[in-house]
Design an enzyme around this catalytic site. Structure first.
Site, PDB file in Angstrom:
ATOM      1  N   GLU A 210      -0.382  -9.494  -0.526  1.00  0.00           N
ATOM      2  CA  GLU A 210      -1.791  -9.814  -0.240  1.00  0.00           C
ATOM      3  C   GLU A 210      -2.603  -9.904  -1.538  1.00  0.00           C
ATOM      4  O   GLU A 210      -3.461 -10.770  -1.689  1.00  0.00           O
ATOM      5  CB  GLU A 210      -2.373  -8.757   0.708  1.00  0.00           C
ATOM      6  CG  GLU A 210      -1.740  -8.843   2.087  1.00  0.00           C
ATOM      7  CD  GLU A 210      -2.112  -7.694   2.999  1.00  0.00           C
ATOM      8  OE1 GLU A 210      -1.948  -6.521   2.597  1.00  0.00           O
ATOM      9  OE2 GLU A 210      -2.578  -7.957   4.119  1.00  0.00           O
TER      10      GLU A 210
ATOM     11  N   GLU B 232       4.849  -5.123   7.120  1.00  0.00           N
ATOM     12  CA  GLU B 232       4.088  -4.086   7.849  1.00  0.00           C
ATOM     13  C   GLU B 232       4.575  -3.876   9.274  1.00  0.00           C
ATOM     14  O   GLU B 232       4.552  -2.770   9.799  1.00  0.00           O
ATOM     15  CB  GLU B 232       2.593  -4.452   7.879  1.00  0.00           C
ATOM     16  CG  GLU B 232       1.870  -4.310   6.548  1.00  0.00           C
ATOM     17  CD  GLU B 232       1.881  -5.567   5.708  1.00  0.00           C
ATOM     18  OE1 GLU B 232       2.733  -6.456   5.953  1.00  0.00           O
ATOM     19  OE2 GLU B 232       1.036  -5.673   4.798  1.00  0.00           O
TER      20      GLU B 232
ATOM     21  N   GLY C  66       0.698  -5.088   0.915  1.00  0.00           N
ATOM     22  CA  GLY C  66      -0.509  -5.179   0.086  1.00  0.00           C
ATOM     23  C   GLY C  66      -0.248  -5.871  -1.252  1.00  0.00           C
ATOM     24  O   GLY C  66      -1.163  -6.449  -1.848  1.00  0.00           O
TER      25      GLY C  66
ATOM     26  N   ALA D 229       0.867  -1.175   0.000  1.00  0.00           N
ATOM     27  CA  ALA D 229       0.000   0.000   0.000  1.00  0.00           C
ATOM     28  C   ALA D 229       0.904   1.224   0.000  1.00  0.00           C
ATOM     29  O   ALA D 229       2.047   1.161   0.457  1.00  0.00           O
ATOM     30  CB  ALA D 229      -0.882  -0.006   1.239  1.00  0.00           C
TER      31      ALA D 229
HETATM   32  N1  CO8 Z   1       4.554   3.213  -0.650  1.00  0.00           N
HETATM   33  C1  CO8 Z   1       4.966   4.396  -1.150  1.00  0.00           C
HETATM   34  N2  CO8 Z   1       6.143   4.571  -1.787  1.00  0.00           N
HETATM   35  C2  CO8 Z   1       6.948   3.503  -1.922  1.00  0.00           C
HETATM   36  C3  CO8 Z   1       6.589   2.223  -1.427  1.00  0.00           C
HETATM   37  C4  CO8 Z   1       5.315   2.096  -0.768  1.00  0.00           C
HETATM   38  N3  CO8 Z   1       4.859   0.918  -0.282  1.00  0.00           N
HETATM   39  N4  CO8 Z   1       7.582   1.339  -1.694  1.00  0.00           N
HETATM   40  C5  CO8 Z   1       8.545   2.054  -2.354  1.00  0.00           C
HETATM   41  N5  CO8 Z   1       8.160   3.342  -2.494  1.00  0.00           N
HETATM   42  C6  CO8 Z   1       8.888   4.415  -3.155  1.00  0.00           C
HETATM   43  C7  CO8 Z   1      10.097   4.877  -2.333  1.00  0.00           C
HETATM   44  O1  CO8 Z   1       9.692   5.801  -1.342  1.00  0.00           O
HETATM   45  C8  CO8 Z   1      10.973   5.490  -3.391  1.00  0.00           C
HETATM   46  O2  CO8 Z   1      10.476   6.773  -3.714  1.00  0.00           O
HETATM   47  P1  CO8 Z   1      11.526   8.007  -3.980  1.00  0.00           P
HETATM   48  O3  CO8 Z   1      12.282   7.602  -5.215  1.00  0.00           O
HETATM   49  O4  CO8 Z   1      10.649   9.194  -4.176  1.00  0.00           O
HETATM   50  O5  CO8 Z   1      12.400   8.071  -2.786  1.00  0.00           O
HETATM   51  C9  CO8 Z   1      10.718   4.606  -4.619  1.00  0.00           C
HETATM   52  O6  CO8 Z   1       9.480   3.922  -4.348  1.00  0.00           O
HETATM   53  C10 CO8 Z   1      11.794   3.548  -4.813  1.00  0.00           C
HETATM   54  O7  CO8 Z   1      11.938   2.838  -3.605  1.00  0.00           O
HETATM   55  P2  CO8 Z   1      13.343   2.683  -2.814  1.00  0.00           P
HETATM   56  O8  CO8 Z   1      14.271   3.837  -3.153  1.00  0.00           O
HETATM   57  O9  CO8 Z   1      13.037   2.438  -1.390  1.00  0.00           O
HETATM   58  O10 CO8 Z   1      13.903   1.372  -3.517  1.00  0.00           O
HETATM   59  P3  CO8 Z   1      14.923   0.315  -2.877  1.00  0.00           P
HETATM   60  O11 CO8 Z   1      15.360  -0.561  -4.007  1.00  0.00           O
HETATM   61  O12 CO8 Z   1      15.961   0.978  -2.076  1.00  0.00           O
HETATM   62  O13 CO8 Z   1      14.012  -0.564  -1.845  1.00  0.00           O
HETATM   63  C11 CO8 Z   1      12.021  -1.745  -1.171  1.00  0.00           C
HETATM   64  C12 CO8 Z   1      12.940  -1.318  -2.343  1.00  0.00           C
HETATM   65  C13 CO8 Z   1      12.788  -2.724  -0.274  1.00  0.00           C
HETATM   66  C14 CO8 Z   1      10.811  -2.413  -1.761  1.00  0.00           C
HETATM   67  C15 CO8 Z   1      11.633  -0.474  -0.376  1.00  0.00           C
HETATM   68  O14 CO8 Z   1      11.130   0.491  -1.264  1.00  0.00           O
HETATM   69  C16 CO8 Z   1      10.581  -0.712   0.680  1.00  0.00           C
HETATM   70  O15 CO8 Z   1      10.881  -1.246   1.731  1.00  0.00           O
HETATM   71  N6  CO8 Z   1       9.328  -0.300   0.414  1.00  0.00           N
HETATM   72  C17 CO8 Z   1       8.240  -0.396   1.357  1.00  0.00           C
HETATM   73  C18 CO8 Z   1       7.729  -1.813   1.425  1.00  0.00           C
HETATM   74  C19 CO8 Z   1       6.653  -1.924   2.471  1.00  0.00           C
HETATM   75  O16 CO8 Z   1       6.861  -1.656   3.648  1.00  0.00           O
HETATM   76  N7  CO8 Z   1       5.457  -2.342   2.052  1.00  0.00           N
HETATM   77  C20 CO8 Z   1       4.319  -2.508   2.927  1.00  0.00           C
HETATM   78  C21 CO8 Z   1       3.505  -1.252   2.961  1.00  0.00           C
HETATM   79  S1  CO8 Z   1       2.182  -1.336   4.140  1.00  0.00           S
HETATM   80  C22 CO8 Z   1       1.011  -2.280   3.382  1.00  0.00           C
HETATM   81  O17 CO8 Z   1       1.165  -2.722   2.272  1.00  0.00           O
HETATM   82  C23 CO8 Z   1      -0.238  -2.555   4.162  1.00  0.00           C
HETATM   83  C24 CO8 Z   1      -1.342  -3.111   3.254  1.00  0.00           C
HETATM   84  C25 CO8 Z   1      -2.648  -3.116   3.945  1.00  0.00           C
HETATM   85  C26 CO8 Z   1      -3.181  -1.729   4.161  1.00  0.00           C
HETATM   86  C27 CO8 Z   1      -4.381  -1.766   4.986  1.00  0.00           C
HETATM   87  C28 CO8 Z   1      -4.974  -0.367   5.175  1.00  0.00           C
HETATM   88  C29 CO8 Z   1      -4.874   0.183   6.552  1.00  0.00           C
END
Ligand code: CO8
Length: 261
Positions: free
Chosen positions: A115, A135, A112, A66
């Protein structure tokens, strides 16, 4: 409908929905979820489409979760719960869709994204993909069905390990524990998944729908109830013209021609 966050490609008898926000690793916000819901509805109503593939744009991500940037807009417990329910409803619709839906996991499938893949009927992963429910590292828990679908696929202990540790795992490890069904070289992912989707789309549609429903419903209750449900569905499919055609074609040593009736 025109879409801004996803691409919808019709290649009858299959269709491909591509999450198209590669700059944020295809993270899911409300607009994406609304478009996904609309596209699923359109494709389900299209009689030329027999199977649907979900995948992500770019080399790096299927869906990295998400969109974390929208979380701080949720100001109350009830707002957050409602947000989760709305997303769950879209994933539920995918799981219950009358046509098979296959996830082609081309990179990160996290939170997400994992999921969403689990709500699909079958998961094919590129060997470079990584999956997980991170998460916990954000101080939250899965909200799009992860705590429920993950243990049903991989068992309680492994689900708890993944959800409580937030660790990502490789595609091969995901296959070993039953989180994905197939792992293929990244360059062959779409070719493999298209072939699988075409194979399913060529099956008799009513039998396909009832078999999918019997598996879904059966897993939600006990075995006795599941067997009753399966027998009912078996009775329903027996009434179809496709059943007559399928059995006659086998006996007459020819290929069946399905009518969807
Ligand atoms: N949301 C928003 N932006 C994101 C997300 C995300 N989930 N994942 C990556 N991005 C963005 C980064 O912020 C970055 O943006 P910018 O270039 O502007 O800085 C761009 O994508 C590229 O990402 P990274 O520079 O971080 O790339 P890396 O190769 O260094 O890392 C990863 C890749 C490991 C995937 C890393 O981006 C990461 O850890 N992302 C988050 C993953 C995460 O925590 N996902 C779970 C989110 S919570 C969720 O999904 C809950 C679902 C249920 C919701 C229920 C409602 C309440």
């Amino acid at each position: 409908m025109d879409y801004e966050n996803i691409l919808v490609d019709r290649e009858p008898p299959i269709a491909i929905i591509t999450f198209n926000r590669p700059k944020v690793l295809n993270a899911l916000n409300q607009a994406v979820m609304d478009e996904l819901n609309a596209a699923i509805g359109e494709l389900n109503a299209d009689p030329t489409i027999g199977a649907i593939i979900l995948t992500g744009a770019g080399q790096k991500a299927f869906v990295a979760g998400a969109d974390i940037s929208q979380f701080n807009e949720l100001t109350s417990m009830s707002e957050a719960a409602e947000f989760a329910r709305r997303g769950q409803a879209v994933l539920d619709r995918i799981e219950r869709l009358s046509k098979p839906v296959i996830a082609a996991i081309n990179g990160y499938a996290l939170g997400g994204g994992c999921e969403l893949a689990m709500a699909c009927d079958i998961r094919v992963a590129a060997d470079t993909a990584r999956l997980g429910q991170p998460e916990i590292n954000l101080g939250i828990i899965p909200g799009y069905g992860g705590t429920q679908r993950l243990p049903r696929l991989v068992g309680r202990g492994m689900a708890k390990y993944l959800v409580l540790s937030g660790e990502h795992i490789s595609a091969e490890e995901a296959r070993r524990i039953g989180l994905v069904e197939f792992v293929v070289p990244a360059a062959e992912l779409m070719e493999f998944t298209r072939a699988l989707a075409r194979k399913l789309a060529a099956k008799p549609p009513i039998a396909l729908r009832l078999a999918k429903r019997a598996i879904n419903e059966g897993l939600e209750g006990n075995l006795a109830r599941g067997l009753v449900y399966e027998a009912d569905q078996f009775g329903t499919v027996f009434e179809t013209e496709d059943r007559v055609e399928g059995i006659n074609a086998f006996l007459e040593k020819r290929k069946p021609v399905w009518k969807g009736r």
